[in-house]
Design a protein around this motif. Structure first.
Motif, short mmCIF file in Angstrom:
data_model
loop_
_atom_site.label_atom_id
_atom_site.label_comp_id
_atom_site.label_asym_id
_atom_site.label_seq_id
_atom_site.Cartn_x
_atom_site.Cartn_y
_atom_site.Cartn_z
N SER A 1 1.92 7.56 11.60
CA SER A 1 2.06 5.98 11.87
C SER A 1 0.79 5.52 11.99
N TYR A 2 0.14 4.29 11.51
CA TYR A 2 -1.04 3.85 11.86
C TYR A 2 -1.13 2.21 11.68
N SER A 3 -1.99 1.71 12.33
CA SER A 3 -2.64 0.27 12.31
C SER A 3 -3.92 0.31 12.52
N ILE A 4 -4.74 0.06 11.63
CA ILE A 4 -6.09 0.48 11.65
C ILE A 4 -6.91 -0.91 11.17
N MET A 5 -8.02 -1.26 12.26
CA MET A 5 -8.89 -2.04 12.31
C MET A 5 -10.34 -1.46 11.96
N LEU A 6 -11.22 -1.99 10.98
CA LEU A 6 -12.33 -1.13 10.46
C LEU A 6 -13.48 -2.37 10.63
N TYR A 7 -14.65 -1.76 11.00
CA TYR A 7 -15.82 -2.74 10.54
C TYR A 7 -16.50 -1.83 9.75
N SER A 8 -16.94 -2.54 8.58
CA SER A 8 -17.82 -2.38 7.49
C SER A 8 -19.16 -2.53 7.71
N ASP B 1 -20.51 -6.00 6.46
CA ASP B 1 -20.59 -7.00 7.66
C ASP B 1 -19.11 -7.93 7.88
N CYS B 2 -18.05 -7.13 7.73
CA CYS B 2 -16.81 -7.81 7.84
C CYS B 2 -15.79 -6.70 8.51
N LEU B 3 -14.72 -7.24 8.82
CA LEU B 3 -13.61 -6.44 9.38
C LEU B 3 -12.68 -6.08 8.00
N PHE B 4 -11.98 -5.08 7.88
CA PHE B 4 -10.83 -4.90 7.46
C PHE B 4 -9.64 -4.16 8.08
N TYR B 5 -8.70 -4.66 7.89
CA TYR B 5 -7.29 -4.19 8.58
C TYR B 5 -6.17 -3.83 7.54
N PHE B 6 -5.46 -2.66 7.83
CA PHE B 6 -4.17 -2.24 7.01
C PHE B 6 -3.27 -1.44 7.90
N LYS B 7 -2.01 -1.35 7.55
CA LYS B 7 -1.05 -0.81 8.38
C LYS B 7 0.12 -0.20 7.50
N ASN B 8 1.15 0.62 8.06
CA ASN B 8 2.11 1.10 7.15
C ASN B 8 3.33 0.26 7.85
N SER B 9 4.44 0.79 7.86
CA SER B 9 5.66 0.21 8.34
C SER B 9 6.07 0.75 9.73
N SER B 10 5.12 1.50 10.33
CA SER B 10 5.42 2.03 11.68
C SER B 10 5.22 0.94 12.73
N THR B 11 4.55 -0.07 12.41
CA THR B 11 4.21 -1.16 13.69
C THR B 11 4.25 -2.63 13.21
N ASP B 12 4.43 -3.53 13.82
CA ASP B 12 4.11 -4.94 13.77
C ASP B 12 2.78 -5.26 14.13
N PHE B 13 2.14 -6.09 13.28
CA PHE B 13 0.61 -6.78 13.92
C PHE B 13 0.64 -8.11 13.42
#
Length: 211
Positions: free
Chosen positions: A92-99, A103-115
């Motif tokens: 399960s994952y909901s992930i926020m990433l800073y590159s 110099d920006c954020l990326f976000y992705f998730k699977n079906s395990s959670t709402d965001f």
């Protein structure tokens, strides 16, 4: 601190001792800073597969090291590295990433959670908020309005992040960047009742709980 981004994370420790600060979010490597909500199940196998040797003993730590590997060693662009990692993870994952590169954020998730992502346009630019609770996000506007006059807001909007999409977030916009295919995880039940594992991965496979 001179930055356009502030990401907070309240950790409920599942693996790794929280008193060892290197097990706590965010995880900061050469190219990435990462926070992860959820539980990964294949972090140890990935660590062995790519011959990583890091001190963190928490499942989430595999994410930034994989990202570094693909961006530095394999010469992937940041978005390509994110897609590659997203398709490797199981659990399960909901992930926020800073590159640090883009110099920006990326976000992705699977079906395990709402965001949910909230966007507020003020006179200076766009404020972006995120939460697993839409209600919490709506209430945050009320709290913010007590600090910043409501008349300063040109628009307010809340959008639900979709699973299997990678979002690029900067200080001006949020946009869908590329889709990915999440790995399917098995769902287990015991005596005919689904247990807590039902939230992990896609809801496609239900298997008898093994004794």
């Amino acid at each position: 601190i001179d930055t356009n981004f502030l990401v907070g994370h309240n950790r409920m420790a599942t693996t790794g001792k929280a008193k060892l600060n290197y097990n706590n979010h965010p995880f900061d490597t050469k190219k990435w800073i990462v926070v992860h909500n959820g539980v990964l199940h294949n972090n140890e196998s990935l660590k062995k597969r790519y011959k990583f040797d890091y001190k963190e003993d928490v499942d989430s730590a595999i994410i930034p090291y994989l990202l570094d590997y693909f961006e530095i060693k394999e010469k992937y662009k940041p978005i390509e590295a994110v897609k590659e990692v997203a398709e490797l993870l199981e659990g399960s994952y909901s992930i926020m990433l800073y590159s640090k590169t883009d110099d920006c954020l990326f976000y992705f998730k699977n079906s395990s959670t709402d965001f949910y992502l909230g966007l507020v346009m003020d006179n200076d630019g766009r404020i972006i908020l995120g939460s697993t609770s839409e209600e919490t996000l709506e209430e945050s506007y009320v709290d913010m309005n007590m600090i910043f006059p409501i008349r300063n807001y040109k628009q307010k909007e809340i959008v639900e992040a979709e699973e299997e999409w990678i979002y690029r977030i900067n200080d001006k916009e949020i946009r869908k960047e590329v889709d990915f295919t999440a790995k399917t995880c098995n769902y287990y039940y015991n005596r005919g009742t689904l247990n807590d594992y039902q939230y992990e991965g896609k809801k496609s496979d239900i298997t008898d709980w093994e004794d």
